[in-house]
Design a protein around this motif. Structure first.
Motif, PDB file in Angstrom:
ATOM      1  N   LEU A  13       7.541   0.490  20.693  1.00  0.00           N
ATOM      2  CA  LEU A  13       6.258   1.188  20.855  1.00  0.00           C
ATOM      3  C   LEU A  13       6.457   2.510  21.579  1.00  0.00           C
ATOM      4  N   THR A  14       7.313   2.523  22.568  1.00  0.00           N
ATOM      5  CA  THR A  14       7.578   3.770  23.287  1.00  0.00           C
ATOM      6  C   THR A  14       8.200   4.807  22.358  1.00  0.00           C
ATOM      7  N   ALA A  15       9.150   4.375  21.520  1.00  0.00           N
ATOM      8  CA  ALA A  15       9.802   5.307  20.600  1.00  0.00           C
ATOM      9  C   ALA A  15       8.803   5.874  19.589  1.00  0.00           C
ATOM     10  N   VAL A  16       7.929   5.022  19.050  1.00  0.00           N
ATOM     11  CA  VAL A  16       6.948   5.497  18.069  1.00  0.00           C
ATOM     12  C   VAL A  16       5.934   6.417  18.741  1.00  0.00           C
TER      13      VAL A  16
ATOM     14  N   LEU B  30       7.371   6.908   9.039  1.00  0.00           N
ATOM     15  CA  LEU B  30       7.649   5.611   9.656  1.00  0.00           C
ATOM     16  C   LEU B  30       7.803   4.589   8.541  1.00  0.00           C
ATOM     17  N   ALA B  31       9.034   4.111   8.341  1.00  0.00           N
ATOM     18  CA  ALA B  31       9.335   3.168   7.265  1.00  0.00           C
ATOM     19  C   ALA B  31       9.685   1.814   7.856  1.00  0.00           C
TER      20      ALA B  31
ATOM     21  N   THR C  24      16.086   7.401  12.104  1.00  0.00           N
ATOM     22  CA  THR C  24      16.544   6.731  13.314  1.00  0.00           C
ATOM     23  C   THR C  24      16.121   5.268  13.254  1.00  0.00           C
ATOM     24  N   GLY C  25      17.086   4.371  13.371  1.00  0.00           N
ATOM     25  CA  GLY C  25      16.793   2.950  13.243  1.00  0.00           C
ATOM     26  C   GLY C  25      16.165   2.364  14.502  1.00  0.00           C
ATOM     27  N   LEU C  26      15.149   1.532  14.324  1.00  0.00           N
ATOM     28  CA  LEU C  26      14.507   0.799  15.413  1.00  0.00           C
ATOM     29  C   LEU C  26      14.538  -0.690  15.055  1.00  0.00           C
ATOM     30  N   PRO C  27      15.534  -1.399  15.532  1.00  0.00           N
ATOM     31  CA  PRO C  27      15.609  -2.830  15.181  1.00  0.00           C
ATOM     32  C   PRO C  27      14.499  -3.632  15.853  1.00  0.00           C
TER      33      PRO C  27
ATOM     34  N   GLY D 162       3.070  16.953  17.426  1.00  0.00           N
ATOM     35  CA  GLY D 162       2.188  18.050  17.852  1.00  0.00           C
ATOM     36  C   GLY D 162       2.954  19.294  18.223  1.00  0.00           C
ATOM     37  N   ASP D 163       4.213  19.144  18.601  1.00  0.00           N
ATOM     38  CA  ASP D 163       5.054  20.297  18.937  1.00  0.00           C
ATOM     39  C   ASP D 163       6.020  20.652  17.810  1.00  0.00           C
ATOM     40  N   ARG D 164       5.687  20.191  16.597  1.00  0.00           N
ATOM     41  CA  ARG D 164       6.503  20.470  15.410  1.00  0.00           C
ATOM     42  C   ARG D 164       7.906  19.870  15.511  1.00  0.00           C
ATOM     43  N   HIS D 165       7.982  18.724  16.133  1.00  0.00           N
ATOM     44  CA  HIS D 165       9.244  17.978  16.148  1.00  0.00           C
ATOM     45  C   HIS D 165       9.078  16.755  15.239  1.00  0.00           C
ATOM     46  N   GLY D 166       8.895  17.032  13.968  1.00  0.00           N
ATOM     47  CA  GLY D 166       8.760  15.934  13.032  1.00  0.00           C
ATOM     48  C   GLY D 166      10.053  15.138  12.928  1.00  0.00           C
ATOM     49  N   THR D 167       9.927  13.859  12.622  1.00  0.00           N
ATOM     50  CA  THR D 167      11.115  13.005  12.540  1.00  0.00           C
ATOM     51  C   THR D 167      10.808  11.822  11.630  1.00  0.00           C
ATOM     52  N   ALA D 168      11.830  10.993  11.430  1.00  0.00           N
ATOM     53  CA  ALA D 168      11.690   9.794  10.594  1.00  0.00           C
ATOM     54  C   ALA D 168      12.273   8.610  11.345  1.00  0.00           C
ATOM     55  N   LEU D 169      11.522   7.522  11.399  1.00  0.00           N
ATOM     56  CA  LEU D 169      11.947   6.299  12.071  1.00  0.00           C
ATOM     57  C   LEU D 169      11.944   5.159  11.072  1.00  0.00           C
ATOM     58  N   ALA D 170      12.923   4.259  11.207  1.00  0.00           N
ATOM     59  CA  ALA D 170      13.028   3.114  10.309  1.00  0.00           C
ATOM     60  C   ALA D 170      12.952   1.833  11.136  1.00  0.00           C
ATOM     61  N   LEU D 171      11.894   1.058  10.942  1.00  0.00           N
ATOM     62  CA  LEU D 171      11.783  -0.266  11.553  1.00  0.00           C
ATOM     63  C   LEU D 171      12.502  -1.258  10.648  1.00  0.00           C
ATOM     64  N   HIS D 172      13.457  -1.974  11.204  1.00  0.00           N
ATOM     65  CA  HIS D 172      14.119  -2.960  10.354  1.00  0.00           C
ATOM     66  C   HIS D 172      14.258  -4.276  11.113  1.00  0.00           C
TER      67      HIS D 172
END
Length: 946
Positions: A32-35, A181-182, A198-201, A43-53
């Motif tokens: 939750l903290t990472a998301v 967020l996948a 970025t993987g989030l197990p 909001g500061d144009r630091h878009g990213t991609a996270l993978a929940l697995h």
């Protein structure tokens, strides 16, 4: 104009005031903290991609919903991409075309139409890069007005083209206000490294979070049901939430037995059941058979079952590829919940085939053979009169043969003391039986086996047969089983006496004879209440062919002191026979271990208990009492850290299924250890719990343990107080084991409060009871008390009395009692001005108390040593005495340490021998010594002091 949020293929107004707070998933703080950080970064144009697995049911969809709600509440836009299994290329992305055309944040119609146009051109043979670029430009333009969250569930099910386009997007989000967020269950091709995410197990929930989730979603579960669900779910959120939904209200409240295995709920079956139904028929049959096996199945068991069902082990391969089964040596389910699903999703005919194969395997393992011949024997609880008619053969139905076969297995399992197998066999036989009378009889047999297997709560749930009338044999058996189970689960002295006494009159129980358990429990009731009546009733009710081990155990509880020699003789013979007989079960060995403990033979008790635990294997027959007995042995032997580990482990592993009386017994031993070690706060909490339970349930034994702990703490207070004044003056050491154990401390306490009459009365009572002949341990305690009385009144021969106590101490197996004697003897010697002898005793006491962690008692020994001017063993010499010695004193000390006499030193220093003696008399206390013999050690250990 109100802002819009996009969900799937629909356009809806975004929520404005007041924002709805999303439900926060439990146990996922790191994710939750990472998301949340990633959402803020957009909001500061630091878009990213996270993978929940994580595996199926780990809470990925819940986290996506939480992220979507959080983003929408913060004013962001949400786009959901859902895979379409079997769809054409870019089928997942095509669902976005309608909402993206209506994007109010896009700067031109060309941008809004970029993705639909690229998809149309791709159908006509266009470039895939154009689709990827269009997706990126459209979402980046959409995010100019407000940040965008793109949620992709079941990434592994995306068509390859859509997955490629989203992976292209994931690598190019920096500088945009887009968060991708996948979520994937790990069965597909999500690779955070390859796809730029970025993987989030999502591991299994921890114990606390799992309990919190289960209590929140199902607040009215009984404690034992909660434990069972936690065990099967193994921290999987979906399983935690869904398993209780398949239970009846009676089962959820703990008033009916749980299914074996647990049934999956609708959500679990819908989500995971399809993976089982997609398997070949041969694999499903083997999985259904595997669900019947115990956790301790041998490697050959699965192969035997496969052969019996007409398959080989290769049929497990599809299940292993699907991640349902792992196979190192023996195929096993990857998760416990897979066992539930394998059983529940199998057709009824498949379950029947698998059940028959399991029964044949179990009979073969127990020596019954596939033909059913073997140790099963006749049913001991059939119809015995007109009040209990036999079942109507016409109502037997098609399952009658299976039920009879399972009953044969149940009897064979009882003969082989495989209690869990017996419970399952009798229970399934009862479920298949056509009449209420048969179901009640067989469920009662299962309850009796559960009681012998140390599962009293299950026994209570099973022993509720509606077909047992008030006058039937089965009704008597039900009452017997319930009485034995309630003795552990809801003990009360008076009610337990009535129930267990009535149980001794019941006939044999189909499955296992509950009267043996009732007899042993009645004898234990005598120890708990200090009333000989229960053990007398048990001894009189034992049949002539009762096990010798049981008879010895009951006798040892009834009269351990006056019949000690007789009990020890019979015990030695029975123990040797049982240890040499491979077939001797853990229950008989436990009875013998208990008898050895009652007559204070710690070595034999420990040896027999170890054999009982070894022969139990994974079965839990009588193990609650085994752990209670082991805790008492560890306390007596001074292995207190092991005791702490044992109590923590048993309370954690047992959970809500742990019998209440045994939990209190373990905590009582922990209370004693806290008192020995001076852990006052922990002891205070435990004493409050133990004392309240003892008062409510009528247990004089546990009240005595709480008083003994208070007495120990009182004698190690800041100002040494007497304590023990509230101990019953008429406490019978023959029946009260705590009074025997506390004898020396009680005499000591009476003398500390200047009450020699009370001390003498206790001493006289112990001697008349024959405690000096009972055991080495009690001989030490009684002689210790006698020496304390003599020291208090300054009798002649006190030193000889302490010497006799020390002789007994050499044979005692209780280190605390030995150290306490050494402390008291050393104190007396110091006051009688025998410093060398006192120092030896006090140092021995100091070292033993230190090993035990008995800090307050060790401090007492240190104080006494300092009063002698001696340092405790292992204490480094300090330099504080150095400056206090003059140069002349240092010369005197060095010469004395070299072995010169006072006259020789005087001649060298040109002083008188009297002056030398005066110097040494003044220096010795400052150096912490009392004789010239210690000077050399002081010289070597003192550094610059001398």
């Amino acid at each position: 104009m109100r802002p819009f949020a996009f969900t799937g293929g629909t356009v809806r107004p975004a929520r404005e005031e007041p924002p709805r707070t999303a439900v926060r998933p439990l146990g996922r703080d790191r994710v939750l903290t990472a998301v949340r950080t990633a959402l803020a970064g957009t909001g500061d144009r630091h878009g990213t991609a996270l993978a929940l697995h994580g595996e199926s049911g780990s809470g990925k969809s819940t986290l996506l919903r939480w992220a979507a709600g959080t983003a929408a509440d913060a004013g962001g836009q949400v786009v959901r991409v859902a895979p379409r299994p079997g769809g054409a290329a870019y089928s997942a992305l095509r669902s976005l075309t309608a909402p993206l055309l209506a994007v109010p944040g896009a700067r031109s119609a060309d941008v809004r139409a970029a993705l639909p146009d690229a998809l149309r051109r791709h159908v006509a043979g266009g470039d895939e890069t154009a689709v990827c670029s269009a997706l990126w430009r459209t979402l980046a333009a959409m995010a100019e007005r407000r940040p965008v969250l793109v949620c992709v569930d079941d990434w592994q099910l995306l068509d390859p083209a859509s997955r490629g386009a989203l992976a292209f997007l994931a690598r190019r989000l920096e500088g945009t206000r887009v968060l991708l967020l996948a979520a994937s269950d790990g069965q597909g091709a999500v690779s955070p490294a390859e796809d730029g995410m970025t993987g989030l197990p999502l591991p299994d929930l921890g114990e606390e979070a799992a309990r919190g989730l289960l209590s929140e979603r199902h607040p009215r579960l009984s404690a034992e049901v909660l434990t069972a669900v936690l065990t099967v779910a193994e921290g999987n959120p979906r399983a935690l939430v869904d398993l209780p939904t398949a239970l009846t209200p009676e089962q959820r409240a703990g008033r009916a037995p749980l299914p074996d295995p647990l049934l999956p709920g609708a959500a679990l079956e819908r989500r995971l059941g399809r993976r089982f139904r997609a398997l070949p028929d041969s694999t499903r049959v083997l999985l259904a058979a595997l669900a019947f096996l115990e956790d301790d199945a041998e490697p050959g068991d699965v192969a035997w079952l496969a052969g019996a069902l007409g398959h080989d082990l290769d049929a497990f391969a599809p299940a292993e590829e699907a991640g349902l089964v792992s196979s190192d040596r023996t195929p096993r389910f990857v998760r416990r919940v897979h066992r539930c699903l394998a059983h529940a999703t199998a057709p009824a005919a498949v379950r029947r085939r698998a059940g028959r194969a399991w029964a044949e395997l179990a009979l073969t393992r127990l020596g019954g053979g596939p033909s059913g011949t073997g140790p099963a024997g006749p049913r001991p609880d059939g119809p015995t009169g007109l009040d209990e008619p036999p079942p109507d053969a016409g109502e037997a139905g098609p399952h009658h043969e299976d039920a009879a076969r399972l009953e044969v297995l149940g009897h064979a399992a009882v003969a082989g003391r495989r209690w869990s197998t017996a419970v399952r066999a009798f229970r399934q036989a009862g479920d298949l039986s056509p009449t209420p009378w048969e179901r009640s009889r067989l469920h009662t047999a299962a309850a009796s086996a559960a009681l012998c297997g140390g599962r009293p709560r299950l026994a209570l749930a099973l022993a509720r047969g509606p077909g047992a009338g008030p006058a039937t044999t089965t009704a008597h058996a039900v009452r017997a089983v319930r009485a034995g189970a309630l003795f552990d689960v809801a003990f009360h002295a008076e009610e337990s006496f009535r129930g267990l006494s009535a149980a001794l009159d019941a006939g044999p129980v189909a499955g296992a004879d509950a009267r043996d358990s009732a007899a042993f429990q009645l004898s234990a009731l005598t120890s708990l209440t200090h009333d000989p009546a229960p053990a007398k009733a048990a001894l009189e009710a034992l049949p002539a062919d009762a096990a010798d081990a049981l008879r010895i155990a009951v006798t040892a509880r009834l009269d351990p002191v006056s019949r000690a020699e007789e009990i020890r003789g019979r015990l030695a013979t029975a123990a040797e026979r049982s240890l040499r007989t491979p077939g001797a079960g853990p229950r008989e060995l436990t009875w013998l271990a208990d008898a050895a403990w009652q007559v204070d033979d710690l070595a034999s008790s420990g040896r027999l208990l170890a054999a009982a635990l070894h022969r139990s294997g994974t079965e839990r027959g009588h193990l609650p009492h085994c752990w209670e007995l082991r805790a008492e042995l560890l306390t007596a032997a001074g292995r207190w850290e092991e005791l702490r580990d044992l109590v923590a482990r048993r309370l954690t592993e047992g959970g809500a299924e742990a019998p209440e009386r045994h939990v209190v017994a373990l905590k009582s031993q922990l209370l004693l250890v806290c008192a020995y070690q001076g852990r006052r706060e922990e002891a205070r909490e435990l004493a409050r719990e133990v004392r309240q339970w003892a008062r409510d349930r009528g247990s004089a034994h546990h009240s005595g343990l709480a008083r003994y702990a208070a007495l120990l703490l009182a004698q190690t207070g800041d100002a040494e107080s007497a304590g023990g004044a509230d101990w019953p003056a008429d406490a019978d050491p023959c029946l009260d084991a705590v009074t025997r154990q506390a004898h020396a401390v009680l005499v000591r306490g009476a003398l500390l409060r200047d009450d020699p009459a009370a001390a003498r009365a206790r001493q006289t009572r112990a001697q008349r009871a024959g405690l000096t002949r009972f055991s080495d341990g009690t001989t030490l305690l009684v002689r210790h008390g006698r020496a304390l009385l003599a020291a208090y009144t300054d009798e002649a021969g006190t030193d000889e009395l302490f010497g006799l106590a020390e002789d007994a101490a050499t044979a005692s197996a209780r280190p605390f009692d030995r150290a306490l004697l050494a402390l008291d003897h050393g104190r007396w010697l110091r006051r009688r001005r025998h410093p060398a002898a006192a120092r030896a005793r006090l140092r021995a006491a100091y070292e033993t108390f230190g090993r035990l962690g008995a800090t307050p008692w060790q401090d007492r020994a240190r104080t006494e040593l300092r009063a002698l001017g001696a340092l405790p063993p292992g204490t480094a010499r300090t330099t504080t005495a150095g400056p206090a010695l003059s140069a002349h004193e240092r010369r005197v000390v060095r010469l004395a340490a070299s072995g010169l006499s006072n006259r020789e030193i005087a001649e060298r220093l040109l002083v008188s021998p009297r002056t030398v003696a005066s110097h040494l008399y003044k220096v010795f206390p400052r150096l912490g010594i009392s004789s010239r013999r210690e000077l050399q050690d002081t010289l070597l250990g003192g550094g610059e002091v001398l």
